[in-house]
Scaffold this motif. Structure first.
Motif, PDB file in Angstrom:
ATOM      1  N   GLN A   3       0.816  -1.209   0.000  1.00 18.06           N
ATOM      2  CA  GLN A   3       0.000   0.000   0.000  1.00 18.06           C
ATOM      3  C   GLN A   3       0.854   1.265   0.000  1.00 18.06           C
ATOM      4  O   GLN A   3       0.667   2.153  -0.833  1.00 18.06           O
ATOM      5  N   ASP A   4       1.786   1.349   0.923  1.00 19.45           N
ATOM      6  CA  ASP A   4       2.633   2.542   1.012  1.00 19.45           C
ATOM      7  C   ASP A   4       3.477   2.750  -0.243  1.00 19.45           C
ATOM      8  O   ASP A   4       3.615   3.871  -0.732  1.00 19.45           O
ATOM      9  N   ILE A   5       4.032   1.667  -0.756  1.00 19.64           N
ATOM     10  CA  ILE A   5       4.884   1.759  -1.950  1.00 19.64           C
ATOM     11  C   ILE A   5       4.061   2.244  -3.147  1.00 19.64           C
ATOM     12  O   ILE A   5       4.469   3.166  -3.865  1.00 19.64           O
ATOM     13  N   LEU A   6       2.903   1.616  -3.367  1.00 18.68           N
ATOM     14  CA  LEU A   6       2.061   1.979  -4.513  1.00 18.68           C
ATOM     15  C   LEU A   6       1.545   3.408  -4.400  1.00 18.68           C
ATOM     16  O   LEU A   6       1.590   4.166  -5.373  1.00 18.68           O
ATOM     17  N   ILE A   7       1.062   3.776  -3.224  1.00 19.52           N
ATOM     18  CA  ILE A   7       0.490   5.112  -3.059  1.00 19.52           C
ATOM     19  C   ILE A   7       1.548   6.186  -3.280  1.00 19.52           C
ATOM     20  O   ILE A   7       1.301   7.185  -3.954  1.00 19.52           O
ATOM     21  N   LYS A   8       2.740   5.964  -2.738  1.00 21.04           N
ATOM     22  CA  LYS A   8       3.822   6.928  -2.947  1.00 21.04           C
ATOM     23  C   LYS A   8       4.129   7.092  -4.434  1.00 21.04           C
ATOM     24  O   LYS A   8       4.297   8.211  -4.929  1.00 21.04           O
ATOM     25  N   GLN A   9       4.174   5.967  -5.159  1.00 19.98           N
ATOM     26  CA  GLN A   9       4.450   6.021  -6.593  1.00 19.98           C
ATOM     27  C   GLN A   9       3.312   6.703  -7.355  1.00 19.98           C
ATOM     28  O   GLN A   9       3.553   7.534  -8.228  1.00 19.98           O
ATOM     29  N   TYR A  10       2.060   6.384  -7.013  1.00 15.49           N
ATOM     30  CA  TYR A  10       0.915   7.010  -7.700  1.00 15.49           C
ATOM     31  C   TYR A  10       0.867   8.509  -7.422  1.00 15.49           C
ATOM     32  O   TYR A  10       0.545   9.300  -8.311  1.00 15.49           O
ATOM     33  N   GLN A  11       1.187   8.904  -6.214  1.00 13.05           N
ATOM     34  CA  GLN A  11       1.210  10.342  -5.902  1.00 13.05           C
ATOM     35  C   GLN A  11       2.258  11.070  -6.736  1.00 13.05           C
ATOM     36  O   GLN A  11       2.005  12.164  -7.239  1.00 13.05           O
ATOM     37  N   LEU A  12       3.413  10.467  -6.891  1.00 14.37           N
ATOM     38  CA  LEU A  12       4.461  11.070  -7.712  1.00 14.37           C
ATOM     39  C   LEU A  12       4.021  11.152  -9.181  1.00 14.37           C
ATOM     40  O   LEU A  12       4.176  12.198  -9.821  1.00 14.37           O
ATOM     41  N   MET A  13       3.446  10.083  -9.687  1.00 12.19           N
ATOM     42  CA  MET A  13       2.978  10.070 -11.071  1.00 12.19           C
ATOM     43  C   MET A  13       1.875  11.103 -11.285  1.00 12.19           C
ATOM     44  O   MET A  13       1.870  11.818 -12.294  1.00 12.19           O
ATOM     45  N   GLN A  14       0.949  11.194 -10.330  1.00 10.83           N
ATOM     46  CA  GLN A  14      -0.133  12.176 -10.423  1.00 10.83           C
ATOM     47  C   GLN A  14       0.424  13.596 -10.428  1.00 10.83           C
ATOM     48  O   GLN A  14       0.013  14.433 -11.235  1.00 10.83           O
ATOM     49  N   TYR A  15       1.365  13.840  -9.536  1.00 10.07           N
ATOM     50  CA  TYR A  15       1.948  15.177  -9.426  1.00 10.07           C
ATOM     51  C   TYR A  15       2.614  15.596 -10.738  1.00 10.07           C
ATOM     52  O   TYR A  15       2.381  16.695 -11.244  1.00 10.07           O
ATOM     53  N   ARG A  16       3.441  14.709 -11.267  1.00  9.78           N
ATOM     54  CA  ARG A  16       4.152  15.036 -12.507  1.00  9.78           C
ATOM     55  C   ARG A  16       3.186  15.214 -13.675  1.00  9.78           C
ATOM     56  O   ARG A  16       3.316  16.161 -14.459  1.00  9.78           O
ATOM     57  N   LEU A  17       2.233  14.309 -13.802  1.00 11.47           N
ATOM     58  CA  LEU A  17       1.261  14.408 -14.893  1.00 11.47           C
ATOM     59  C   LEU A  17       0.454  15.696 -14.784  1.00 11.47           C
ATOM     60  O   LEU A  17       0.265  16.420 -15.764  1.00 11.47           O
ATOM     61  N   TRP A  18       0.000  16.017 -13.576  1.00 10.40           N
ATOM     62  CA  TRP A  18      -0.882  17.158 -13.375  1.00 10.40           C
ATOM     63  C   TRP A  18      -0.178  18.485 -13.636  1.00 10.40           C
ATOM     64  O   TRP A  18      -0.714  19.353 -14.316  1.00 10.40           O
ATOM     65  N   TYR A  19       1.026  18.623 -13.090  1.00  8.99           N
ATOM     66  CA  TYR A  19       1.703  19.912 -13.179  1.00  8.99           C
ATOM     67  C   TYR A  19       2.663  20.053 -14.366  1.00  8.99           C
ATOM     68  O   TYR A  19       3.014  21.171 -14.730  1.00  8.99           O
ATOM     69  N   ILE A  20       3.074  18.950 -14.973  1.00 15.22           N
ATOM     70  CA  ILE A  20       4.002  19.035 -16.098  1.00 15.22           C
ATOM     71  C   ILE A  20       3.274  18.898 -17.440  1.00 15.22           C
ATOM     72  O   ILE A  20       3.715  19.462 -18.433  1.00 15.22           O
ATOM     73  N   ILE A  21       2.144  18.182 -17.450  1.00 16.36           N
ATOM     74  CA  ILE A  21       1.427  17.977 -18.717  1.00 16.36           C
ATOM     75  C   ILE A  21       0.039  18.621 -18.704  1.00 16.36           C
ATOM     76  O   ILE A  21      -0.269  19.455 -19.554  1.00 16.36           O
TER      77      ILE A  21
END
Length: 178
Positions: A42-60
């Motif tokens: 859970q912790d590993i996946l959520i941390k990765q999804y948060q990073l992916m969401q952040y980059r997608l949202w603010y960079i694209i």
């Protein structure tokens, strides 16, 4: 010639904007599902999804929405007559809905960045179709250039939405059987 370059850039950023909106909600689905996983997954996946969401949202997604809007305003400046055409006014109403959709996605994004999951993965799967419906409406309005036939298009969109919901329910049943 300049107008066509502006239109091309507008279209490119509309495409990347929609790509971001489609994918961010898919990441919301995965994030919600990760909350159901055991530790440490859970912790590993959520941390990765948060990073992916952040980059997608603010960079694209956000830059694409801003650039698509800037090029749209530039085109409207060059061709102000569009503002008085009925099909274009309806199209602008759908664009306003798209901005509201993105604002709600931003609210959800901020919650998920704090790992506050207020919606189920099923909600996010259905929510993901919002951008699809808006995309269909705008494309048909721009291609057909007809404010009357948009009514038939909207009816078609609702029928399409119902079919999506039925398909979603069938897919959910199939997943639950496995």
């Amino acid at each position: 010639m300049e107008y066509n370059y502006i239109k091309a850039l507008h279209l490119i950023f509309v495409i990347t904007w929609f790509a971001g909106l489609f994918y961010i909600v898919r990441l919301f689905v995965y994030h919600a599902e990760a909350k159901q996983k055991p530790q440490p997954d859970q912790d590993i996946l959520i941390k990765q999804y948060q990073l992916m969401q952040y980059r997608l949202w603010y960079i694209i997604t956000w830059p694409s929405s801003v650039l698509a809007s800037l090029f749209a305003f530039w085109m409207l400046y060059k061709n102000q007559g569009l503002l008085y055409v009925s099909y274009f006014q309806v199209k602008l109403a759908f664009v306003l809905l798209l901005y509201l959709y993105q604002a709600k996605c931003h609210q959800i994004f901020k919650q998920l960045q704090k790992n506050k999951v207020k919606y189920s993965s099923n909600f996010f799967r259905i929510w993901n179709e919002g951008a699809t419906i808006i995309l269909f409406a705008v494309v048909f309005l721009i291609i057909l250039k007809d404010a009357i036939n948009w009514i038939f298009g909207v009816i078609g969109i609702f029928v399409f939405s119902i079919l999506i919901m039925v398909g979603f329910r069938l897919y959910k049943r199939i997943r639950e059987k496995k």
